[in-house]
Design an enzyme around this catalytic site. Structure first.
Site, PDB file in Angstrom:
ATOM      1  N   LYS A  33      10.601 -15.929  -1.316  1.00  0.00           N
ATOM      2  CA  LYS A  33      10.956 -15.333  -0.031  1.00  0.00           C
ATOM      3  C   LYS A  33      11.585 -16.418   0.833  1.00  0.00           C
ATOM      4  O   LYS A  33      11.148 -17.564   0.829  1.00  0.00           O
ATOM      5  CB  LYS A  33       9.695 -14.828   0.689  1.00  0.00           C
ATOM      6  CG  LYS A  33       9.216 -13.457   0.245  1.00  0.00           C
ATOM      7  CD  LYS A  33       8.176 -12.927   1.249  1.00  0.00           C
ATOM      8  CE  LYS A  33       7.982 -11.445   1.088  1.00  0.00           C
ATOM      9  NZ  LYS A  33       7.089 -10.877   2.112  1.00  0.00           N
ATOM     10  N   LYS A  73       6.947 -17.834  -3.341  1.00  0.00           N
ATOM     11  CA  LYS A  73       6.922 -16.360  -3.405  1.00  0.00           C
ATOM     12  C   LYS A  73       8.339 -15.796  -3.530  1.00  0.00           C
ATOM     13  O   LYS A  73       8.550 -14.594  -3.430  1.00  0.00           O
ATOM     14  CB  LYS A  73       6.277 -15.788  -2.140  1.00  0.00           C
ATOM     15  CG  LYS A  73       4.795 -16.047  -2.014  1.00  0.00           C
ATOM     16  CD  LYS A  73       4.124 -15.099  -1.016  1.00  0.00           C
ATOM     17  CE  LYS A  73       4.532 -15.309   0.392  1.00  0.00           C
ATOM     18  NZ  LYS A  73       3.770 -14.462   1.345  1.00  0.00           N
TER      19      LYS A  73
HETATM   20  N1  C2G Z   1       2.724  -4.431   5.409  1.00  0.00           N
HETATM   21  C1  C2G Z   1       2.414  -3.109   5.697  1.00  0.00           C
HETATM   22  N2  C2G Z   1       3.401  -2.216   5.872  1.00  0.00           N
HETATM   23  C2  C2G Z   1       4.709  -2.599   5.783  1.00  0.00           C
HETATM   24  C3  C2G Z   1       5.035  -3.940   5.515  1.00  0.00           C
HETATM   25  C4  C2G Z   1       4.017  -4.853   5.325  1.00  0.00           C
HETATM   26  O1  C2G Z   1       1.225  -2.749   5.779  1.00  0.00           O
HETATM   27  N3  C2G Z   1       5.674  -1.653   5.968  1.00  0.00           N
HETATM   28  C5  C2G Z   1       1.621  -5.385   5.203  1.00  0.00           C
HETATM   29  C6  C2G Z   1       1.595  -5.955   3.800  1.00  0.00           C
HETATM   30  O2  C2G Z   1       0.963  -5.048   2.906  1.00  0.00           O
HETATM   31  C7  C2G Z   1       0.781  -7.236   4.006  1.00  0.00           C
HETATM   32  C8  C2G Z   1       1.158  -7.643   5.439  1.00  0.00           C
HETATM   33  O3  C2G Z   1       1.781  -6.494   6.055  1.00  0.00           O
HETATM   34  O4  C2G Z   1      -0.624  -6.937   3.957  1.00  0.00           O
HETATM   35  C9  C2G Z   1       2.133  -8.801   5.463  1.00  0.00           C
HETATM   36  O5  C2G Z   1       3.261  -8.438   4.685  1.00  0.00           O
HETATM   37  P1  C2G Z   1       4.269  -9.622   4.222  1.00  0.00           P
HETATM   38  O6  C2G Z   1       4.574 -10.488   5.383  1.00  0.00           O
HETATM   39  O7  C2G Z   1       5.345  -9.011   3.407  1.00  0.00           O
HETATM   40  O8  C2G Z   1       3.296 -10.474   3.284  1.00  0.00           O
HETATM   41  P2  C2G Z   1       3.388 -10.701   1.702  1.00  0.00           P
HETATM   42  O9  C2G Z   1       4.677 -11.308   1.327  1.00  0.00           O
HETATM   43  O10 C2G Z   1       2.937  -9.450   1.071  1.00  0.00           O
HETATM   44  O11 C2G Z   1       2.316 -11.898   1.538  1.00  0.00           O
HETATM   45  O12 C2G Z   1      -1.280 -14.215  -0.410  1.00  0.00           O
HETATM   46  C10 C2G Z   1      -0.785 -12.963   0.022  1.00  0.00           C
HETATM   47  C11 C2G Z   1       0.644 -13.062   0.434  1.00  0.00           C
HETATM   48  O13 C2G Z   1       0.851 -14.115   1.361  1.00  0.00           O
HETATM   49  C12 C2G Z   1       1.067 -11.734   1.041  1.00  0.00           C
END
Ligand code: C2G
Length: 137
Positions: A46, A44
């Protein structure tokens, strides 16, 4: 028992993560969080600050979370939903539409993100503050 599932990296845990976990749990009785492994994070593009094990320990301590499973790839979601007998799939709306293929297997819900906070913002703000402290010393 109504089972909910959500996915993410959940690095440097913040209120945006807690808000999505709380609202996801409120849609059922049991919340499964599928947590990106360090290897999948590399896919990803990340780089999490905390290791998978530490992020898993942190998530398991949250009252809304019932189970944490590893996320290895983009392709595992249908198997996860079927094998765990999931009723509702939840993601933040930055993913809106991206996982609609799961509608054949469960309810798909995209919830509004929490504005003004993100792991990237935390890292950037801390870097800027540290830099300013050095420059202004
Ligand atoms: N999130 C949120 N508000 C934020 C930051 C994050 O609602 N200010 C939510 C994201 O939309 C996601 C969850 O928190 O639903 C986790 O965010 P991340 O850890 O950034 O996950 P991500 O990289 O989006 O991974 O297969 C799907 C991926 O693994 C998603």
């Amino acid at each position: 028992m109504k089972k909910v599932i959500t996915y993410g990296t959940f690095d440097l845990l913040h209120v945006g993560h807690i808000n999505i976990l709380r609202r996801a749990k409120a849609l059922g009785d049991y919340l499964v969080v599928v947590l990106s492994t360090d290897e999948f994070n590399a896919i990803k593009n990340k780089k999490a600050y905390y290791s998978y094990e530490d992020r898993k320990t942190i998530l398991e301590s949250i009252r809304y979370v019932d189970e944490v499973l590893p996320e290895y790839n983009w392709e595992q979601k249908i198997d996860d939903v079927v094998n765990n007998k999931i009723d509702v799939f939840v993601m933040g709306d930055d993913w809106a539409g991206k996982f609609d293929f799961l509608k054949d297997y469960c309810e798909v819900v995209y919830l509004p993100r929490t504005e003004g906070i993100s792991t990237t913002k935390i890292k950037t703000d801390l870097f800027d503050k540290n830099l300013a402290a050095k420059v202004l010393k």
